[in-house]
Design a protein around this motif. Sequence first.
Motif, PDB file in Angstrom:
ATOM      1  N   HIS A  18       0.839  -1.189   0.000  1.00 50.04           N
ATOM      2  CA  HIS A  18       0.000   0.000   0.000  1.00 50.04           C
ATOM      3  C   HIS A  18       0.878   1.244   0.000  1.00 50.04           C
ATOM      4  N   VAL A  19       0.696   2.113  -0.980  1.00 47.97           N
ATOM      5  CA  VAL A  19       1.500   3.321  -1.121  1.00 47.97           C
ATOM      6  C   VAL A  19       0.607   4.547  -0.961  1.00 47.97           C
ATOM      7  N   LEU A  20       1.046   5.472  -0.117  1.00 46.55           N
ATOM      8  CA  LEU A  20       0.379   6.762   0.036  1.00 46.55           C
ATOM      9  C   LEU A  20       1.146   7.786  -0.792  1.00 46.55           C
ATOM     10  N   LEU A  36       2.081   3.198 -10.119  1.00 52.78           N
ATOM     11  CA  LEU A  36       2.019   2.298  -8.969  1.00 52.78           C
ATOM     12  C   LEU A  36       1.038   1.150  -9.210  1.00 52.78           C
ATOM     13  N   LYS A  37      -0.079   1.444  -9.857  1.00 51.07           N
ATOM     14  CA  LYS A  37      -1.049   0.382 -10.147  1.00 51.07           C
ATOM     15  C   LYS A  37      -0.504  -0.601 -11.180  1.00 51.07           C
ATOM     16  N   ILE A  38       0.273  -0.101 -12.133  1.00 47.03           N
ATOM     17  CA  ILE A  38       0.928  -0.999 -13.086  1.00 47.03           C
ATOM     18  C   ILE A  38       1.866  -1.946 -12.343  1.00 47.03           C
ATOM     19  N   SER A  39       2.461  -1.440 -11.251  1.00 40.95           N
ATOM     20  CA  SER A  39       3.376  -2.242 -10.439  1.00 40.95           C
ATOM     21  C   SER A  39       2.646  -3.052  -9.379  1.00 40.95           C
ATOM     22  N   SER A  40       1.329  -3.200  -9.536  1.00 45.51           N
ATOM     23  CA  SER A  40       0.495  -4.039  -8.658  1.00 45.51           C
ATOM     24  C   SER A  40       0.459  -3.543  -7.219  1.00 45.51           C
ATOM     25  N   VAL A 138       9.646   3.436 -10.089  1.00 47.19           N
ATOM     26  CA  VAL A 138       8.619   2.811  -9.259  1.00 47.19           C
ATOM     27  C   VAL A 138       8.902   1.320  -9.074  1.00 47.19           C
ATOM     28  N   LYS A 139       9.344   0.665 -10.133  1.00 47.99           N
ATOM     29  CA  LYS A 139       9.645  -0.770 -10.039  1.00 47.99           C
ATOM     30  C   LYS A 139      10.790  -1.017  -9.063  1.00 47.99           C
ATOM     31  N   ARG A 140      11.791  -0.157  -9.097  1.00 47.18           N
ATOM     32  CA  ARG A 140      12.919  -0.307  -8.170  1.00 47.18           C
ATOM     33  C   ARG A 140      12.452  -0.177  -6.725  1.00 47.18           C
ATOM     34  N   LEU A 141      11.556   0.777  -6.480  1.00 50.02           N
ATOM     35  CA  LEU A 141      11.043   0.981  -5.121  1.00 50.02           C
ATOM     36  C   LEU A 141      10.165  -0.183  -4.669  1.00 50.02           C
ATOM     37  N   MET A 145      10.568  -2.897  -1.616  1.00 51.84           N
ATOM     38  CA  MET A 145       9.569  -3.090  -0.567  1.00 51.84           C
ATOM     39  C   MET A 145       9.142  -4.551  -0.473  1.00 51.84           C
ATOM     40  N   ARG A 146       9.178  -5.251  -1.588  1.00 54.08           N
ATOM     41  CA  ARG A 146       8.777  -6.658  -1.590  1.00 54.08           C
ATOM     42  C   ARG A 146       9.945  -7.597  -1.298  1.00 54.08           C
TER      43      ARG A 146
END
Length: 210
Positions: A18-20, A36-40, A138-141, A145-146
């Motif tokens: 979950h990202v704010l 972010l939505k593309i990155s699920s 975004v993918k790197r972030l 996180m995962r």
Amino acid sequence: MDVTGNVLTEMGTARELHVLAVDDSHVDRKVIERLLKISSCKVTVVESGTRALQYLGLDGENSSIDFDSLKVNLIMTDYSMPEMTGYELLKKIKQESSVFREIPVVVMSSENILTRIDSCLEEGAEDFLLKPVKLSDVKRLTDFMRGEGKIAEKQSPKRRQSDNCTPSLSTMFSLTSYHRNITSPELLPSLSPSASPSKKSRVSKKIELC
């Protein structure tokens, strides 16, 4: 402003990333939300630092929502916003909240100002992204996180660029080998007699000078 309904809507599944996202620009909010939505990721977007604090329950007002159970994995905030900058939001989260201070905060800006970048990193920002934010950023972030990757060592984008210009060890060896090859006797051009006096003539000139 009552945020109870929005909070409940965004709770979702407990294990979902979950990202704010905080940005005063409507266009930029849509862009970061899309990436972010593309990155699920599940995304909550708000338009100001004040609204972000309210969402997190850090505005000092009483709320019926148990914010300790509100799962936010990452906060992404624009730097230049009216009323409260991203830097001020970062400080409030890191200094005034025992609940959310461990959440990674990423600051975004269209201005590559080194002192501003360093201030955010020193205050505890996980990273500083230059706009426009790309899908690779975004993918790197999200990979970090995962647990599938890591965010680079904290340093400004300018310094990262200069570091990337440093030659690798293999490159340095190649250059050294090249230098040795071009200075070898086999590759040096032979000098004509007129251009290079013989050893005998140099000795005779020395005797005359004496």
